[in-house]
Design a protein around this motif. Structure first.
Motif, PDB file in Angstrom:
ATOM      1  N   SER A  23       0.862  -1.119  -0.123  1.00  0.00           N
ATOM      2  CA  SER A  23      -0.154   0.203   0.095  1.00  0.00           C
ATOM      3  C   SER A  23       0.800   1.257   0.199  1.00  0.00           C
ATOM      4  O   SER A  23       0.590   2.147  -0.733  1.00  0.00           O
ATOM      5  CB  SER A  23      -0.952  -0.007   1.235  1.00  0.00           C
ATOM      6  OG  SER A  23      -1.767  -0.964   1.053  1.00  0.00           O
ATOM      7  N   THR A  24       1.838   1.246   0.996  1.00  0.00           N
ATOM      8  CA  THR A  24       2.685   2.601   1.009  1.00  0.00           C
ATOM      9  C   THR A  24       3.416   2.712  -0.515  1.00  0.00           C
ATOM     10  O   THR A  24       3.415   3.922  -0.798  1.00  0.00           O
ATOM     11  CB  THR A  24       3.655   2.199   2.049  1.00  0.00           C
ATOM     12  OG1 THR A  24       3.118   1.957   3.318  1.00  0.00           O
ATOM     13  CG2 THR A  24       4.572   3.578   2.323  1.00  0.00           C
ATOM     14  N   VAL A  25       3.911   1.648  -0.887  1.00  0.00           N
ATOM     15  CA  VAL A  25       4.702   1.611  -2.260  1.00  0.00           C
ATOM     16  C   VAL A  25       3.777   2.343  -3.349  1.00  0.00           C
ATOM     17  O   VAL A  25       4.022   3.024  -4.255  1.00  0.00           O
ATOM     18  CB  VAL A  25       5.331   0.389  -2.360  1.00  0.00           C
ATOM     19  CG1 VAL A  25       5.784   0.223  -3.925  1.00  0.00           C
ATOM     20  CG2 VAL A  25       6.541   0.247  -1.453  1.00  0.00           C
ATOM     21  N   ALA A  26       2.711   1.579  -3.389  1.00  0.00           N
ATOM     22  CA  ALA A  26       1.659   1.752  -4.493  1.00  0.00           C
ATOM     23  C   ALA A  26       1.140   3.274  -4.448  1.00  0.00           C
ATOM     24  O   ALA A  26       1.317   3.866  -5.589  1.00  0.00           O
ATOM     25  CB  ALA A  26       0.661   0.820  -4.471  1.00  0.00           C
ATOM     26  N   ARG A  27       0.901   3.692  -3.139  1.00  0.00           N
ATOM     27  CA  ARG A  27       0.563   5.121  -2.977  1.00  0.00           C
ATOM     28  C   ARG A  27       1.446   6.064  -3.549  1.00  0.00           C
ATOM     29  O   ARG A  27       1.137   7.042  -4.215  1.00  0.00           O
ATOM     30  CB  ARG A  27       0.177   5.287  -1.605  1.00  0.00           C
ATOM     31  CG  ARG A  27      -0.535   6.796  -1.275  1.00  0.00           C
ATOM     32  CD  ARG A  27      -1.184   6.780   0.188  1.00  0.00           C
ATOM     33  NE  ARG A  27      -0.250   6.520   0.952  1.00  0.00           N
ATOM     34  CZ  ARG A  27      -0.228   5.622   1.797  1.00  0.00           C
ATOM     35  NH1 ARG A  27      -1.331   4.710   1.665  1.00  0.00           N
ATOM     36  NH2 ARG A  27       0.490   5.303   2.827  1.00  0.00           N
ATOM     37  N   ARG A  28       2.733   5.951  -3.345  1.00  0.00           N
ATOM     38  CA  ARG A  28       3.898   6.601  -3.644  1.00  0.00           C
ATOM     39  C   ARG A  28       4.105   6.724  -5.071  1.00  0.00           C
ATOM     40  O   ARG A  28       4.568   7.690  -5.683  1.00  0.00           O
ATOM     41  CB  ARG A  28       5.047   6.350  -2.929  1.00  0.00           C
ATOM     42  CG  ARG A  28       5.160   6.543  -1.505  1.00  0.00           C
ATOM     43  CD  ARG A  28       6.432   7.019  -0.673  1.00  0.00           C
ATOM     44  NE  ARG A  28       6.496   6.864   0.724  1.00  0.00           N
ATOM     45  CZ  ARG A  28       7.521   7.255   1.381  1.00  0.00           C
ATOM     46  NH1 ARG A  28       8.590   6.919   0.957  1.00  0.00           N
ATOM     47  NH2 ARG A  28       7.546   7.020   2.716  1.00  0.00           N
ATOM     48  N   VAL A  29       4.079   5.371  -5.454  1.00  0.00           N
ATOM     49  CA  VAL A  29       4.228   5.358  -7.082  1.00  0.00           C
ATOM     50  C   VAL A  29       3.209   5.989  -7.875  1.00  0.00           C
ATOM     51  O   VAL A  29       3.567   6.675  -8.785  1.00  0.00           O
ATOM     52  CB  VAL A  29       4.417   3.923  -7.539  1.00  0.00           C
ATOM     53  CG1 VAL A  29       4.185   3.703  -8.944  1.00  0.00           C
ATOM     54  CG2 VAL A  29       5.578   3.022  -7.018  1.00  0.00           C
ATOM     55  N   ALA A  30       1.955   5.949  -7.410  1.00  0.00           N
ATOM     56  CA  ALA A  30       0.863   6.565  -8.009  1.00  0.00           C
ATOM     57  C   ALA A  30       1.110   8.183  -7.839  1.00  0.00           C
ATOM     58  O   ALA A  30       0.826   8.965  -8.815  1.00  0.00           O
ATOM     59  CB  ALA A  30      -0.741   6.233  -7.228  1.00  0.00           C
ATOM     60  N   GLU A  31       1.546   8.700  -6.771  1.00  0.00           N
ATOM     61  CA  GLU A  31       1.805  10.113  -6.458  1.00  0.00           C
ATOM     62  C   GLU A  31       2.704  10.702  -7.666  1.00  0.00           C
ATOM     63  O   GLU A  31       2.541  11.725  -8.251  1.00  0.00           O
ATOM     64  CB  GLU A  31       2.385  10.530  -5.356  1.00  0.00           C
ATOM     65  CG  GLU A  31       1.126  10.470  -4.167  1.00  0.00           C
ATOM     66  CD  GLU A  31       1.622  10.474  -2.561  1.00  0.00           C
ATOM     67  OE1 GLU A  31       2.981  10.451  -2.666  1.00  0.00           O
ATOM     68  OE2 GLU A  31       0.792  10.468  -1.833  1.00  0.00           O
ATOM     69  N   GLN A  32       4.137   9.819  -7.712  1.00  0.00           N
ATOM     70  CA  GLN A  32       5.140  10.420  -8.791  1.00  0.00           C
ATOM     71  C   GLN A  32       4.350  10.290 -10.108  1.00  0.00           C
ATOM     72  O   GLN A  32       5.061  10.994 -10.862  1.00  0.00           O
ATOM     73  CB  GLN A  32       6.141   9.268  -8.467  1.00  0.00           C
ATOM     74  CG  GLN A  32       6.844   9.381  -7.047  1.00  0.00           C
ATOM     75  CD  GLN A  32       7.638  10.613  -6.818  1.00  0.00           C
ATOM     76  OE1 GLN A  32       8.190  11.056  -8.000  1.00  0.00           O
ATOM     77  NE2 GLN A  32       7.496  11.187  -5.786  1.00  0.00           N
ATOM     78  N   LEU A  33       3.484   9.371 -10.485  1.00  0.00           N
ATOM     79  CA  LEU A  33       3.256   9.275 -11.994  1.00  0.00           C
ATOM     80  C   LEU A  33       1.971  10.092 -12.131  1.00  0.00           C
ATOM     81  O   LEU A  33       1.551  10.509 -13.162  1.00  0.00           O
ATOM     82  CB  LEU A  33       2.860   7.829 -12.104  1.00  0.00           C
ATOM     83  CG  LEU A  33       3.935   6.658 -12.155  1.00  0.00           C
ATOM     84  CD1 LEU A  33       3.444   5.503 -12.299  1.00  0.00           C
ATOM     85  CD2 LEU A  33       5.055   7.159 -13.304  1.00  0.00           C
ATOM     86  N   GLY A  34       1.286  10.461 -10.991  1.00  0.00           N
ATOM     87  CA  GLY A  34       0.076  11.467 -11.371  1.00  0.00           C
ATOM     88  C   GLY A  34      -1.097  10.273 -11.669  1.00  0.00           C
ATOM     89  O   GLY A  34      -1.988  10.801 -12.174  1.00  0.00           O
ATOM     90  N   TYR A  35      -0.880   9.171 -11.298  1.00  0.00           N
ATOM     91  CA  TYR A  35      -2.106   8.219 -11.417  1.00  0.00           C
ATOM     92  C   TYR A  35      -2.846   8.341 -10.080  1.00  0.00           C
ATOM     93  O   TYR A  35      -2.842   8.587  -9.070  1.00  0.00           O
ATOM     94  CB  TYR A  35      -1.263   6.904 -11.607  1.00  0.00           C
ATOM     95  CG  TYR A  35      -0.707   6.602 -12.984  1.00  0.00           C
ATOM     96  CD1 TYR A  35      -0.358   7.654 -13.867  1.00  0.00           C
ATOM     97  CD2 TYR A  35      -0.313   5.313 -13.369  1.00  0.00           C
ATOM     98  CE1 TYR A  35       0.216   7.541 -14.953  1.00  0.00           C
ATOM     99  CE2 TYR A  35       0.228   5.019 -14.650  1.00  0.00           C
ATOM    100  CZ  TYR A  35       0.452   6.291 -15.398  1.00  0.00           C
ATOM    101  OH  TYR A  35       0.926   5.884 -16.469  1.00  0.00           O
ATOM    102  N   ILE A  36      -3.850   7.311 -10.298  1.00  0.00           N
ATOM    103  CA  ILE A  36      -5.032   7.021  -9.355  1.00  0.00           C
ATOM    104  C   ILE A  36      -4.356   5.778  -8.683  1.00  0.00           C
ATOM    105  O   ILE A  36      -4.237   4.737  -9.229  1.00  0.00           O
ATOM    106  CB  ILE A  36      -6.551   6.851  -9.898  1.00  0.00           C
ATOM    107  CG1 ILE A  36      -6.880   8.142 -10.484  1.00  0.00           C
ATOM    108  CG2 ILE A  36      -7.247   6.218  -8.798  1.00  0.00           C
ATOM    109  CD1 ILE A  36      -8.118   7.935 -11.499  1.00  0.00           C
ATOM    110  N   TYR A  37      -4.500   5.839  -7.554  1.00  0.00           N
ATOM    111  CA  TYR A  37      -4.027   4.865  -6.474  1.00  0.00           C
ATOM    112  C   TYR A  37      -5.452   3.917  -5.932  1.00  0.00           C
ATOM    113  O   TYR A  37      -6.235   4.639  -5.308  1.00  0.00           O
ATOM    114  CB  TYR A  37      -3.180   5.010  -5.232  1.00  0.00           C
ATOM    115  CG  TYR A  37      -3.106   4.098  -4.183  1.00  0.00           C
ATOM    116  CD1 TYR A  37      -2.689   2.710  -4.376  1.00  0.00           C
ATOM    117  CD2 TYR A  37      -3.613   4.459  -2.761  1.00  0.00           C
ATOM    118  CE1 TYR A  37      -2.802   1.914  -3.442  1.00  0.00           C
ATOM    119  CE2 TYR A  37      -3.615   3.554  -1.701  1.00  0.00           C
ATOM    120  CZ  TYR A  37      -3.041   2.147  -2.175  1.00  0.00           C
ATOM    121  OH  TYR A  37      -2.859   1.313  -1.249  1.00  0.00           O
ATOM    122  N   ILE A  38      -5.200   2.580  -6.211  1.00  0.00           N
ATOM    123  CA  ILE A  38      -6.664   2.131  -5.623  1.00  0.00           C
ATOM    124  C   ILE A  38      -6.216   0.870  -4.631  1.00  0.00           C
ATOM    125  O   ILE A  38      -5.318  -0.085  -5.100  1.00  0.00           O
ATOM    126  CB  ILE A  38      -7.276   1.113  -7.062  1.00  0.00           C
ATOM    127  CG1 ILE A  38      -7.850   2.474  -7.730  1.00  0.00           C
ATOM    128  CG2 ILE A  38      -8.414   0.271  -6.461  1.00  0.00           C
ATOM    129  CD1 ILE A  38      -8.117   1.771  -9.117  1.00  0.00           C
TER     130      ILE A  38
END
Length: 231
Positions: A23-38
């Motif tokens: 969850s922590t990793v996915a959230r940060r990756v989404a933030e960096q890419l400007g993507y939606i985190y689910i």
């Protein structure tokens, strides 16, 4: 991949066992890419909370099947991460209780529950530009995801991470957490419907001795490579 309709965006699937840091990793990756985190785990936790409130036992497949037909779960970005709502109520904190944690694996093992939530998750990812984490994203929910990562870590390290997350009122021995995580692994890997397995085309990433920043940087590199290939 046709980048014309989605602005060159891709979908990212991050799977792995409990406590691996998905969850922590996915959230940060989404933030960096400007993507939606689910956070799919949060969706299963929401069902577990709804079942608990309705007095439905984790073993009651028929009542869970009825419950999940009408359950209203929404995910939205918040200042401190994702906000999870159940029927409009903010349950972001409630779903992290130990009571929910100890019941969610059995509830998530029921086919009716998984079918309903997978349907919801796939709809959320249709437009691309999604980072989704869970147990069966790369194999079952988004088998066509352009980047797939299977994030692992030793049971000892995962238990220690959980131990450090506990609030003062939840004093649980580290050894007990190790046992619970090992039990959860067995439950997730052996369930009949959509078990925890690595997708054949997923990259295994062991976070036992890596920092969160290192894991995030590695996944971002994979995403940049895939996005460049797609152009």
């Amino acid at each position: 991949m046709d980048g014309g309709n989605n602005g060159g965006r891709i979908n990212v699937a991050i799977d792995g066992p409990a406590g691996a840091g998905k969850s922590t990793v996915a959230r940060r990756v989404a933030e960096q890419l400007g993507y939606i985190y689910i956070d799919t785990g949060a969706m299963y936790r929401a069902v577990a909370l709804a079942a608990n409130r309705a007095g439905v036992l984790p073993s009651d497949a028929d009542r869970l099947a009825e419950l999940v037909k009408t359950v209203d779960i929404t995910l939205e970005p918040g200042a401190d991460g994702q906000i999870v709502r159940l029927g409009g109520e903010n349950i972001t904190t409630d779903i992290r209780s130990r009571e929910v944690t100890l019941k969610v694996s059995e509830i998530a093992s029921h086919e009716a529950v998984r079918l309903r939530l997978v349907e919801m998750q796939r709809k959320l990812a249709e437009a691309k530009g999604v980072v989704m984490d869970g147990r069966d994203i790369g194999t079952h929910v988004l088998p066509g995801a352009e980047v797939k990562v299977f994030l692992v870590a030793s049971v000892q390290v995962r238990a220690l991470r959980r131990y450090q997350e506990l609030s003062e009122g939840e004093l649980v021995p580290l050894e007990q957490l190790e046992q619970e995580i090992a039990d959860r692994d067995r439950s997730d890997e052996s369930r009949e419907f959509s078990p925890l397995v690595r997708a054949k085309d997923a990259e295994v990433l062991d976070s036992t001795e890596l920092t969160i920043d290192q894991v995030v940087a590695h996944i971002l590199d994979l995403c940049r490579t895939k996005t460049a290939e797609a152009k």
